[in-house]
Design a protein around this motif. Structure first.
Motif, short mmCIF file in Angstrom:
data_model
loop_
_atom_site.label_atom_id
_atom_site.label_comp_id
_atom_site.label_asym_id
_atom_site.label_seq_id
_atom_site.Cartn_x
_atom_site.Cartn_y
_atom_site.Cartn_z
N VAL A 1 -36.37 -46.66 -46.38
CA VAL A 1 -35.43 -46.89 -47.47
C VAL A 1 -35.94 -48.08 -48.28
CG1 VAL A 1 -33.06 -47.42 -48.12
CG2 VAL A 1 -33.52 -46.04 -46.07
N HIS A 2 -36.41 -47.81 -49.49
CA HIS A 2 -36.91 -48.88 -50.36
C HIS A 2 -35.74 -49.55 -51.07
CE1 HIS A 2 -39.19 -51.03 -53.43
NE2 HIS A 2 -38.33 -50.53 -54.30
N ILE A 3 -35.68 -50.87 -50.99
CA ILE A 3 -34.66 -51.66 -51.66
C ILE A 3 -35.36 -52.78 -52.42
CG2 ILE A 3 -32.59 -53.08 -51.37
CD1 ILE A 3 -32.09 -51.62 -48.72
N ASP A 4 -35.12 -52.86 -53.71
CA ASP A 4 -35.82 -53.85 -54.53
C ASP A 4 -35.48 -55.28 -54.14
OD1 ASP A 4 -37.24 -52.02 -56.11
OD2 ASP A 4 -35.56 -51.79 -57.50
N VAL A 5 -34.21 -55.53 -53.87
CA VAL A 5 -33.74 -56.89 -53.63
C VAL A 5 -34.04 -57.32 -52.20
CG1 VAL A 5 -31.72 -58.41 -53.61
CG2 VAL A 5 -31.89 -56.58 -55.31
N GLY A 6 -34.67 -58.47 -52.07
CA GLY A 6 -34.97 -59.00 -50.74
C GLY A 6 -33.80 -59.79 -50.21
N ASP A 7 -32.80 -59.10 -49.69
CA ASP A 7 -31.59 -59.75 -49.21
C ASP A 7 -30.98 -58.90 -48.10
OD1 ASP A 7 -29.39 -61.92 -49.88
OD2 ASP A 7 -28.33 -60.02 -49.62
N LYS A 8 -30.71 -59.54 -46.95
CA LYS A 8 -30.23 -58.77 -45.80
C LYS A 8 -28.82 -58.24 -46.01
CE LYS A 8 -29.84 -58.86 -40.77
NZ LYS A 8 -29.89 -59.68 -39.53
N CYS A 9 -27.95 -59.06 -46.60
CA CYS A 9 -26.58 -58.58 -46.82
C CYS A 9 -26.56 -57.39 -47.77
CB CYS A 9 -25.70 -59.71 -47.34
SG CYS A 9 -25.18 -60.88 -46.07
N ASN A 10 -27.37 -57.45 -48.80
CA ASN A 10 -27.46 -56.33 -49.73
C ASN A 10 -27.98 -55.08 -49.01
OD1 ASN A 10 -27.50 -55.23 -52.60
ND2 ASN A 10 -29.63 -54.93 -52.00
N ALA A 11 -28.98 -55.26 -48.14
CA ALA A 11 -29.50 -54.13 -47.38
C ALA A 11 -28.43 -53.57 -46.44
CB ALA A 11 -30.74 -54.57 -46.59
N TRP A 12 -27.65 -54.45 -45.83
CA TRP A 12 -26.53 -54.02 -44.96
C TRP A 12 -25.55 -53.18 -45.77
CZ3 TRP A 12 -21.28 -54.14 -44.31
CH2 TRP A 12 -20.78 -54.06 -43.01
N ASN A 13 -25.20 -53.65 -46.95
CA ASN A 13 -24.27 -52.90 -47.80
C ASN A 13 -24.82 -51.53 -48.15
OD1 ASN A 13 -22.54 -55.13 -47.86
ND2 ASN A 13 -23.37 -55.90 -49.80
N GLU A 14 -26.09 -51.48 -48.51
CA GLU A 14 -26.69 -50.20 -48.89
C GLU A 14 -26.69 -49.22 -47.72
OE1 GLU A 14 -29.85 -49.48 -51.33
OE2 GLU A 14 -29.50 -51.11 -52.74
N PHE A 15 -27.01 -49.72 -46.53
CA PHE A 15 -27.02 -48.83 -45.38
C PHE A 15 -25.62 -48.30 -45.08
CE2 PHE A 15 -26.49 -48.25 -40.74
CZ PHE A 15 -27.32 -47.15 -40.58
N VAL A 16 -24.66 -49.20 -44.95
CA VAL A 16 -23.30 -48.80 -44.55
C VAL A 16 -22.67 -47.88 -45.58
CG1 VAL A 16 -20.95 -49.67 -44.15
CG2 VAL A 16 -22.91 -50.81 -43.08
N HIS A 17 -22.88 -48.17 -46.87
CA HIS A 17 -22.17 -47.42 -47.91
C HIS A 17 -22.96 -46.24 -48.48
CE1 HIS A 17 -18.64 -50.04 -48.36
NE2 HIS A 17 -19.46 -51.03 -48.05
N LEU A 18 -24.28 -46.25 -48.35
CA LEU A 18 -25.07 -45.19 -48.99
C LEU A 18 -25.85 -44.32 -48.01
CD1 LEU A 18 -26.56 -47.17 -52.03
CD2 LEU A 18 -24.51 -45.72 -51.97
N HIS A 19 -26.29 -44.86 -46.90
CA HIS A 19 -27.23 -44.13 -46.05
C HIS A 19 -26.70 -43.78 -44.67
CE1 HIS A 19 -30.37 -44.84 -49.02
NE2 HIS A 19 -30.04 -46.12 -49.03
N ALA A 20 -25.79 -44.57 -44.14
CA ALA A 20 -25.34 -44.33 -42.76
C ALA A 20 -24.48 -43.08 -42.68
CB ALA A 20 -24.55 -45.53 -42.26
N PRO A 21 -24.78 -42.22 -41.73
CA PRO A 21 -23.92 -41.04 -41.55
C PRO A 21 -22.63 -41.43 -40.84
CG PRO A 21 -25.61 -41.10 -39.86
CD PRO A 21 -25.90 -42.25 -40.78
N ARG A 22 -21.64 -40.61 -40.96
CA ARG A 22 -20.43 -40.79 -40.16
C ARG A 22 -20.84 -40.50 -38.72
NH1 ARG A 22 -15.65 -42.52 -43.22
NH2 ARG A 22 -16.32 -42.20 -45.37
N SER A 23 -20.68 -41.49 -37.87
CA SER A 23 -21.20 -41.37 -36.52
C SER A 23 -20.31 -42.11 -35.54
CB SER A 23 -22.63 -41.95 -36.47
OG SER A 23 -23.17 -41.89 -35.18
N ARG A 24 -20.45 -41.79 -34.27
CA ARG A 24 -19.67 -42.47 -33.24
C ARG A 24 -19.98 -43.95 -33.22
NH1 ARG A 24 -20.04 -41.94 -26.79
NH2 ARG A 24 -22.19 -41.43 -27.30
N THR A 25 -21.25 -44.32 -33.46
CA THR A 25 -21.69 -45.71 -33.41
C THR A 25 -22.81 -45.90 -34.41
OG1 THR A 25 -21.20 -45.75 -31.03
CG2 THR A 25 -22.56 -47.54 -31.89
N LEU A 26 -22.85 -47.10 -35.02
CA LEU A 26 -23.96 -47.52 -35.85
C LEU A 26 -24.64 -48.71 -35.17
CD1 LEU A 26 -22.45 -47.49 -39.48
CD2 LEU A 26 -23.69 -45.66 -38.30
#
Length: 301
Positions: A75-100
């Motif tokens: 997953v390419h993310i332009d901004v070098g920021d962990k919180c931004n990457a966390w947001n992108e994963f949780v809201h855009l890429h993470a599937p609905r799952s029992r656990t993340l």
């Protein structure tokens, strides 16, 4: 290691999604990926490498690694920021799952670690999060004791219950971009069940899993680049402490919906609090942290 190391048959349950935070981790990312199969023996893994703001060969290494596999996703993310990457994963890429699951790209999951985190959530139905403990490092004993005593979440490796992550997603909760210490905020949200205003902090909502460990190579005195890394880390730790003293009153008084979108917004809203608790810097690193925050504070604040 072959593709079969991650996969069983197509009839097996859905894979466990694992977010891997990688900012210039060319030296470590392969070792992190290699550690995952043994961390969840017999279980399929879907690894999402969140390459945020990389200027080294991290993305090329991951792309080559993923060519022979369908369970590693770059997953390419332009901004070098962990919180931004966390947001992108949780809201855009993470599937609905029992656990993340979440792991830093510069550490390795110890054998059975992901399995232990899942077991912790399964045996503690009231828990929103499961925390791993360090299995290496010169200060690991003190670090482990602090996490156990305080119910802390180390951002190096932890897990969120899927239903809790769904609530974060559905409520549109995002971590402030630029915040140092995403794990401290995630732990706060988990302990308070997403509503710090209630004062209903509960140790039971974060389960500590002693059998879930992460390991890493310690910094070396013989590597000048490690000196620079140590220096940056110490300043970041001091920045984190001041940021949280500024953020905590906001979310405890107004709830998560008052959480600023970025630390720049936080600094603007709480400029008077930069020195509220510690009018004088307590160390060189604290002085540098205070000055960094002052430089980033909007001039009209």
């Amino acid at each position: 290691m072959t593709k079969e190391s991650f996969r069983l048959s197509d009839d097996d349950p859905e894979p466990w999604p694992v977010a891997i935070f990688a900012h210039n981790e060319a030296e470590n990312i392969t070792k992190c990926l290699d550690s995952l199969p043994a961390a969840a023996p017999g279980q399929r893994i879907a690894a999402f490498v969140l390459a945020n703001g990389c200027t080294d060969d991290t993305e090329e290494i991951v792309a080559n690694y993923a060519r022979a596999r369908d369970d590693v996703h770059l997953v390419h993310i332009d901004v070098g920021d962990k919180c931004n990457a966390w947001n992108e994963f949780v809201h855009l890429h993470a599937p609905r799952s029992r656990t993340l699951f979440f792991i830093d790209g510069d550490v390795r999951a110890a054998p059975g670690a992901l399995e232990a985190l899942q077991r912790g959530l399964d045996t503690h139905p009231e828990a929103n999060a499961a925390a791993a403990l360090p299995g290496s490092g010169r200060s690991q004993t003190a670090f482990r004791r602090m996490l156990i005593d305080e119910g802390g979440v180390a951002g190096n490796l932890y897990a969120l219950r899927g239903r809790f992550a769904d609530r974060i997603r559905d409520a549109g909760i995002r971590l402030p971009i630029g915040l140092v210490g995403d794990d401290g905020l995630v732990g706060t949200l988990a302990h308070n069940d997403l509503d710090p205003r209630k004062g209903d902090w509960s140790r039971a909502r974060v389960v500590t899993c002693p059998d879930a460990m992460f390991v890493f190579d310690p910094l070396s005195l013989w590597r000048p680049d490690h000196w620079r890394l140590y220096w940056r880390r110490q300043i970041n730790y001091a920045v984190r402490a001041r940021q949280f003293r500024m953020l905590a009153p906001l979310i405890h008084d107004g709830g998560v919906r008052t959480m600023p979108a970025s630390v720049r917004d936080l600094y603007g809203a709480r400029a008077e609090a930069v020195d509220a608790d510690t009018p004088w810097p307590t160390s060189l690193f604290d002085l540098l942290a205070r000055n960094r925050i002052r430089r980033a504070t909007p001039p009209d604040s």
